[in-house]
Enzyme design. Structure first.
Site, PDB file in Angstrom:
ATOM      1  N   GLU A 162     160.974  62.847  52.769  1.00 52.30           N
ATOM      2  CA  GLU A 162     160.376  61.498  52.800  1.00 52.30           C
ATOM      3  C   GLU A 162     159.340  61.328  51.690  1.00 52.30           C
ATOM      4  O   GLU A 162     159.306  60.311  51.009  1.00 52.30           O
ATOM      5  CB  GLU A 162     159.660  61.244  54.143  1.00 52.30           C
ATOM      6  CG  GLU A 162     160.508  61.426  55.379  1.00 52.30           C
ATOM      7  CD  GLU A 162     160.361  62.812  55.970  1.00 52.30           C
ATOM      8  OE1 GLU A 162     160.548  63.807  55.239  1.00 52.30           O
ATOM      9  OE2 GLU A 162     160.069  62.904  57.167  1.00 52.30           O
TER      10      GLU A 162
ATOM     11  N   CYS B 282     157.056  64.157  59.987  1.00 51.59           N
ATOM     12  CA  CYS B 282     155.897  64.953  60.397  1.00 51.59           C
ATOM     13  C   CYS B 282     154.618  64.132  60.160  1.00 51.59           C
ATOM     14  O   CYS B 282     154.675  63.001  59.677  1.00 51.59           O
ATOM     15  CB  CYS B 282     155.847  66.263  59.611  1.00 51.59           C
ATOM     16  SG  CYS B 282     155.336  66.066  57.881  1.00 51.59           S
TER      17      CYS B 282
ATOM     18  N   CYS C  41     154.214  63.099  56.393  1.00 49.23           N
ATOM     19  CA  CYS C  41     155.145  62.049  55.946  1.00 49.23           C
ATOM     20  C   CYS C  41     154.853  60.723  56.656  1.00 49.23           C
ATOM     21  O   CYS C  41     154.978  59.656  56.041  1.00 49.23           O
ATOM     22  CB  CYS C  41     156.583  62.514  56.144  1.00 49.23           C
ATOM     23  SG  CYS C  41     156.989  63.882  55.010  1.00 49.23           S
TER      24      CYS C  41
ATOM     25  N   HIS D 119     158.612  67.543  51.135  1.00 48.78           N
ATOM     26  CA  HIS D 119     159.470  67.036  52.204  1.00 48.78           C
ATOM     27  C   HIS D 119     160.303  65.862  51.659  1.00 48.78           C
ATOM     28  O   HIS D 119     159.866  65.155  50.732  1.00 48.78           O
ATOM     29  CB  HIS D 119     158.621  66.541  53.377  1.00 48.78           C
ATOM     30  CG  HIS D 119     158.048  67.642  54.219  1.00 48.78           C
ATOM     31  ND1 HIS D 119     157.546  67.435  55.482  1.00 48.78           N
ATOM     32  CD2 HIS D 119     157.908  68.980  53.979  1.00 48.78           C
ATOM     33  CE1 HIS D 119     157.115  68.571  55.981  1.00 48.78           C
ATOM     34  NE2 HIS D 119     157.319  69.530  55.090  1.00 48.78           N
TER      35      HIS D 119
END
EC number: 3.5.4.33
Lengths: 169, 169
Positions: B63, B91, B94, B61
């Protein structure tokens, strides 16, 4: 179809022992002793231990490292039909990585009352609003898993005290 | 001492634009278009975009990748005095990585009503039981951030429909 792997008591004990061995490696490296393994078709496909300090990576928790290794091994971000064994209850980040990688089963050892996100503070792996749910098994070899952590932190405290008493050493 | 960075409206707009540019790179690569940047002393120290499909990594992801890059850049797992700008609400994973890396401020664009863990489903970054709290700012350039995602998923749906109509193509 999503399959949740099942194991005999002997298998569970064995896979947690391998996770404990990983935790011991972390211990000897001066890292908080946490280890994890991922199993598919009764075979270990990834194992890892916490190495946050050595790599200075906030993300280098045992579970997250094991998940990335398993992704590489299977050439897939989806870890369907696998199980994760980890010595300590997963934190928020690792619980999220378990969800994101679709691992269907988690077996963990000691509870983490301060940061555990699968039972202690949150039950993130059982939230029906998220797009994946996980069968969580807790308390596996919890004495051994917890003992290793206690020993590690006792050693840290001792070193701190020694520094105070003998500041020039 | 923990410092929470503050920014002018122009700076916030600028850093989110850089995150949006990262999201556009993801879009062009066929990845869900999410981008992130990490700022320290008003300088961008890391930027990243979602690339889960290309790498087949559940953890890739925007981040989390930006956090790892910032750790490497600063040679430290602690990202004190930094701020994370990201186009979509983080999410669970993260949010946990933000906590684990001690980022003190997060600015995000669009809400993620299905998986958002900082405002929509959970407020993980403001939980006083955890060992770190984060100042969360939401709705930054949210129209632009959301529009890119809508466009991406509309394109996916169109491709699926075309496949159904023209199965041999």
């Amino acid at each position: 179809m999503i399959q949740i792997p099942t194991f005999s008591d002997e298998q569970i004990d064995y896979f947690m022992q391998v996770a404990l061995n990983e935790a011991s490696i972390a211990f000897n490296e001066g890292e908080v002793p946490i280890g994890a393994v991922i199993v598919k078709n009764n075979q270990i496909i990834a194992k890892a231990h916490n190495h946050r300090e050595a790599e200075q990576l906030a993300t280098a928790h045992a579970e997250l490292m094991a998940i990335e290794k398993a992704n590489l091994k299977l050439k897939s971000w989806r870890l369907e039909n696998t199980a994760l064994f980890v010595t300590l209850e997963p934190c928020v980040m690792c619980a999220g990585a378990i969800i994101n990688s679709r691992i269907p089963a988690v077996y963990y050892g000691a509870d983490d009352v301060k940061g555990g996100a699968t039972r202690s503070l949150y039950r993130l792996l059982e939230d029906a609003r998220l797009n994946h749910r996980v069968a969580v098994h807790h308390g596996i070899r919890s004495e051994d898993c917890g003992q290793l952590l206690k020993q590690f932190f006792a050693q840290i405290r001792l070193k701190r005290q020694e520094k105070k008493v003998l500041p020039n050493k």
